[in-house]
Design an enzyme around this catalytic site. Structure first.
Site, PDB file in Angstrom:
ATOM      1  CB  CYS A 104      -0.924  -0.009   1.214  1.00  0.00           C
ATOM      2  SG  CYS A 104      -1.976   1.459   1.323  1.00  0.00           S
ATOM      3  CB  CYS A 200      -6.608  -0.492   6.194  1.00  0.00           C
ATOM      4  SG  CYS A 200      -6.092  -0.928   4.521  1.00  0.00           S
TER       5      CYS A 200
END
Length: 371
Positions: A104, A200
């Site tokens: 990410c 997340c």
């Protein structure tokens, strides 16, 4: 930096948490032209139909209004799916244990976001990561954050010189209690907000339930290397090397641990003892190498390494096999080195770069974690 702060535009990624809120506050107080950006990377509506991203964005709006900076929301869901989540699934499908935060940062926060920020006229991007950037000896160096408990260079190990040259980490010299105190003194809406933990896109959901939505579980046999069946597993993707909890093996004696996987026959190998030699490796082949530092121009060098987050530094020798592969020789055997996880290299406080653990050996014998 040649420009004055007021002439320097910094676009900061804001998550709705206290760290990025204080990072934005500090930049504003230092006189920069600051813009807050909320990145929507995942459609994370929970079981009750509440979209936590909406709640987080509302916190970003409130904090930006308090600080007095403009804000925008940017949707990177497609890029995140293509570059991060697809990788996450592919790794689990291959029996490995991935680290999506590393990907990410590489593909979204310091690539897609950086490109978007530059389109907004940014001179720099900033985030609430606990890390530092310094320009020394003709190159940008990424240094650990001064808060040892929060240092996040492990997850930033794939950043390039170009990315670092346009990055600011306002929290790098601070410790978490100071940040909470600053947020409270400034009356920021996020001052008491709980830190987010875990992956997340999973959030508070059960990991097994979440993963089974995308990868059908294939239950199989749990057995020792000698062939003694000890039970059944729920699916190899749910287990990582060195795992103890969730095996469901009772009886007397030492506790049982996952020590290997056989993907072809769908077998989870288990054995007893925390210090079982099957869990220790002293040589690693790692791929997908990314270097922050020019030190990697050497064919062989000594440094320290972390094979997982929050692990103590381990002394190693790194040998460059090719531009994508390294061999790592450990001074001492290390427990539960896990294929798919990141190995990150350090020289003191400097993060040199990192790679993905591919193969693990002990005394010259390959540990068939993924046999």
């Amino acid at each position: 930096m040649n420009k004055l702060p007021q002439e320097t535009r910094v676009v900061i990624g804001m998550s709705g948490g206290v760290d990025s809120s204080v990072a934005a506050l500090l930049l504003k107080e230092q006189g920069y032209d600051v813009i807050g950006i909320f990145m929507k990377n995942w459609d994370d509506t929970d079981a009750n139909g509440v979209c936590t991203a909406t709640e987080d964005y509302n916190d970003v709006i409130e904090v930006c209004n308090q600080i007095g900076i403009p804000y925008y929301a940017v949707n990177f869901e497609k890029q995140y799916w293509d570059k991060v989540f697809t990788y996450f699934l592919d790794e689990y499908r291959a029996g490995r244990t991935p680290n999506p935060d590393v990907m990410c940062n590489k593909e979204i926060k310091f690539k897609a976001f950086l490109e978007h920020a530059i389109a907004l006229g940014a001179d720099y991007v900033a985030t609430g990561h606990y890390a530092r950037v310094a320009y020394m000896d003709g190159e940008y160096k990424m240094l650990r954050g001064v808060d040892d408990n929060k240092d996040q260079t492990y997850f930033l190990n794939q950043l390039s010189q170009e990315q670092l040259s346009k990055t600011m980490f306002p929290l790098g010299e601070l410790k978490k209690p100071q940040i909470r105190e600053m947020a409270t003194e400034a009356g920021l809406a996020t001052a008491a907000k709980k830190d987010s933990t875990g992956i997340c896109f999973i959030g508070e959901r059960n990991f097994k339930d979440f993963l089974s939505n995308y990868l059908p579980a294939q239950p199989g046999v749990m057995q020792t290397l000698s062939g003694e069946v000890k039970g059944k597993h729920d699916g190899l993707m749910y287990y990582t090397i060195g795992q103890r909890h969730g095996l469901g093996i009772g009886g007397n004696g030492d506790p049982w641990f996952a020590v290997g996987k056989n993907l072809k026959e769908n077998i989870l190998y288990v054995d007893q003892g925390f210090h079982n030699e099957l869990l220790y490796g002293d040589e690693v082949i790692a791929t997908n190498v990314g270097w922050v530092s020019n030190k990697a121009k050497e064919k062989e060098f000594t440094c320290t390494a972390k094979f997982r987050y929050r692990q103590a530094d381990n002394k190693v020798t790194v040998q460059i096999v090719d531009e994508n592969t390294v061999r790592i020789l450990c001074d001492e055997p290390i427990r539960a080195i896990t294929p798919g996880q990141a190995v990150v290299f350090y020289d003191g406080d400097e993060c040199l770069g990192g790679a993905t653990i591919d193969e693990v050996y002990h005394s010259g014998k390959k540990l068939d974690y993924l046999g």
